[in-house]
Write a protein that holds these residues in place. Structure first.
Motif, mmCIF file in Angstrom:
data_model
loop_
_atom_site.group_PDB
_atom_site.id
_atom_site.type_symbol
_atom_site.label_atom_id
_atom_site.label_comp_id
_atom_site.label_asym_id
_atom_site.label_seq_id
_atom_site.Cartn_x
_atom_site.Cartn_y
_atom_site.Cartn_z
ATOM 1 N N HIS A 136 38.447 37.503 50.097
ATOM 2 C CA HIS A 136 39.614 37.446 50.974
ATOM 3 C C HIS A 136 40.870 37.664 50.159
ATOM 4 O O HIS A 136 40.904 37.394 48.954
ATOM 5 C CB HIS A 136 39.673 36.104 51.705
ATOM 6 C CG HIS A 136 39.883 34.927 50.792
ATOM 7 N ND1 HIS A 136 38.858 34.343 50.068
ATOM 8 C CD2 HIS A 136 41.007 34.231 50.459
ATOM 9 C CE1 HIS A 136 39.315 33.334 49.357
ATOM 10 N NE2 HIS A 136 40.628 33.238 49.570
ATOM 11 N N ILE A 137 41.887 38.176 50.814
ATOM 12 C CA ILE A 137 43.188 38.391 50.194
ATOM 13 C C ILE A 137 44.159 37.358 50.729
ATOM 14 O O ILE A 137 44.311 37.199 51.949
ATOM 15 C CB ILE A 137 43.703 39.813 50.474
ATOM 16 C CG1 ILE A 137 42.776 40.839 49.809
ATOM 17 C CG2 ILE A 137 45.134 39.983 49.978
ATOM 18 C CD1 ILE A 137 43.148 42.272 50.093
ATOM 19 N N LEU A 143 43.012 37.328 54.538
ATOM 20 C CA LEU A 143 42.427 38.524 55.141
ATOM 21 C C LEU A 143 41.073 38.814 54.506
ATOM 22 O O LEU A 143 40.998 39.125 53.313
ATOM 23 C CB LEU A 143 43.364 39.724 54.941
ATOM 24 C CG LEU A 143 44.819 39.535 55.389
ATOM 25 C CD1 LEU A 143 45.633 40.769 55.047
ATOM 26 C CD2 LEU A 143 44.892 39.234 56.874
ATOM 27 N N PRO A 144 39.963 38.719 55.241
ATOM 28 C CA PRO A 144 38.645 39.009 54.676
ATOM 29 C C PRO A 144 38.468 40.494 54.379
ATOM 30 O O PRO A 144 38.984 41.351 55.100
ATOM 31 C CB PRO A 144 37.670 38.546 55.761
ATOM 32 C CG PRO A 144 38.467 38.584 57.017
ATOM 33 C CD PRO A 144 39.886 38.286 56.647
ATOM 34 N N TYR A 145 37.742 40.801 53.315
ATOM 35 C CA TYR A 145 37.523 42.188 52.936
ATOM 36 C C TYR A 145 36.127 42.368 52.362
ATOM 37 O O TYR A 145 35.452 41.405 51.958
ATOM 38 C CB TYR A 145 38.553 42.651 51.896
ATOM 39 C CG TYR A 145 38.311 42.078 50.512
ATOM 40 C CD1 TYR A 145 37.429 42.685 49.612
ATOM 41 C CD2 TYR A 145 38.964 40.919 50.094
ATOM 42 C CE1 TYR A 145 37.193 42.151 48.351
ATOM 43 C CE2 TYR A 145 38.732 40.378 48.846
ATOM 44 C CZ TYR A 145 37.856 40.993 47.977
ATOM 45 O OH TYR A 145 37.605 40.451 46.740
ATOM 46 N N VAL A 146 35.690 43.623 52.317
ATOM 47 C CA VAL A 146 34.475 44.032 51.609
ATOM 48 C C VAL A 146 34.821 45.273 50.793
ATOM 49 O O VAL A 146 35.397 46.225 51.318
ATOM 50 C CB VAL A 146 33.316 44.358 52.579
ATOM 51 C CG1 VAL A 146 32.146 44.990 51.816
ATOM 52 C CG2 VAL A 146 32.843 43.099 53.294
ATOM 53 N N LYS A 203 46.954 37.674 46.241
ATOM 54 C CA LYS A 203 45.803 37.328 45.420
ATOM 55 C C LYS A 203 44.533 37.849 46.079
ATOM 56 O O LYS A 203 44.226 37.503 47.218
ATOM 57 C CB LYS A 203 45.710 35.814 45.235
ATOM 58 C CG LYS A 203 46.908 35.210 44.516
ATOM 59 C CD LYS A 203 46.797 33.698 44.422
ATOM 60 C CE LYS A 203 48.018 33.109 43.737
ATOM 61 N NZ LYS A 203 47.951 31.628 43.689
ATOM 62 N N MET A 204 43.806 38.673 45.336
ATOM 63 C CA MET A 204 42.528 39.188 45.795
ATOM 64 C C MET A 204 41.427 38.296 45.220
ATOM 65 O O MET A 204 41.141 38.332 44.019
ATOM 66 C CB MET A 204 42.344 40.636 45.334
ATOM 67 C CG MET A 204 41.083 41.294 45.837
ATOM 68 S SD MET A 204 41.001 43.036 45.277
ATOM 69 C CE MET A 204 39.538 43.579 46.156
#
Length: 295
Positions: A58-59, A69-72, A231-232
């Motif tokens: 997440h960011i 913010l969730p990410y892949v 922050k990632m």
């Protein structure tokens, strides 16, 4: 009296100058620093065995409407990436197939829009800054030239400042901690929507061991500015999953031809590998949490 005063002033100035000189660090060449960096990251051969990798995380954006913010992020050698992020039930996708890049973004009350990468975005993707260990890992095979520029203080630690020149012609700086020999910072060039160029400082934090490989589990942008930072955070890592070539093709929009169909998957999950994965011998896909625990 003037001579005495001048002598005292000269001594004071020399003391200040000495105080500002970085602590003594070993005299190493750029090649030796990189050799130690590669060893600290787990070794070149171990990294070469990683043919694909997935980050799930997440960011954190302190000033955004959606602070997490969730990410892949899916990566496949030699330099293919697919980044998918979800915000307020909408999904944005960025894809680079090694030559071309596309952006898929939602549009209000209409079908999603697909755009090609700008020239600046293509150059950034070609550099492959984050892929498979970063620019120092196997740098010669990537056609990257590295030179030692000096030694700086980075958040209270001495770090070697390396100048990194990519085959595209772009040049950045990478800082390697003089004690741990892990990357702690790099500067990348950026360009605003108005076309104004600038430099963004990125910091690598929270290194963790994942099957013998050292990886930063947090990447923070803009930590040396007065503004709130992004922050990632990497919550899970999947090593050597079987990723189909199709997911790195131009994303399709229903009703529009000349595009490969790419399934839009929610960032909270990873595509499940087939029952008989085609991963490297002895390197079955494994998921690791940010604490380095396998699942």
């Amino acid at each position: 009296m003037r001579k005495i005063a001048a002598c005292v002033l000269a001594c004071w100035l020399s003391t200040v100058a000495v105080a500002n000189v970085p602590d003594v660090v070993p005299e190493l060449t750029a090649a030796q620093i990189i050799e130690k960096n590669v060893a600290a990251r787990g070794g070149l051969e171990a990294w070469r065995k990683i043919q694909s990798m997935v980050w799930v995380g997440h960011i954190e954006r302190p000033n955004a409407n959606a602070p997490s913010l969730p990410y892949v992020l899916e990566q496949k050698r030699p330099n293919k990436t697919r980044f998918q992020i979800k915000s307020q039930n909408q999904v944005w996708v960025r894809i680079y197939d090694g030559t071309h890049g596309w952006k898929l973004r939602p549009a209000r009350n209409v079908m999603p829009v697909v755009e090609q990468y700008t020239a600046e975005e293509l150059r950034s993707a070609q550099n492959g800054q984050e892929s498979f260990g970063g620019p120092l890992m196997d740098y010669q095979a990537k056609g990257i030239a590295v030179a030692l520029d000096g030694v700086d203080d980075v958040e209270g630690h001495k770090a070697y400042r390396l100048s990194v020149k990519f085959p595209s012609g772009a040049s950045n700086h990478v800082w390697v901690d003089a004690e741990t020999f892990l990357e702690v910072k790099y500067d990348r060039q950026s360009r605003s929507a108005s076309g104004q160029s600038g430099t963004v400082s990125v910091y690598y934090r929270n290194y963790g061991t994942i099957e013998g490989l050292q990886m930063p589990l947090m990447i923070e942008s803009g930590a040396d500015t007065a503004k709130a930072t992004d922050k990632m955070v990497i919550d899970k890592v999947l090593l050597n999953p079987p990723l189909e070539e199709q997911i790195f093709a131009r994303p399709s929009v229903p009703g529009r031809p000349n595009a490969a169909s790419v399934n839009m998957v929610a960032p909270q999950s990873i595509r499940k590998p087939p029952s008989t994965p085609t991963s490297l011998p002895g390197s079955n896909p494994r998921i690791f949490t940010g604490s380095g625990v396998a699942h």
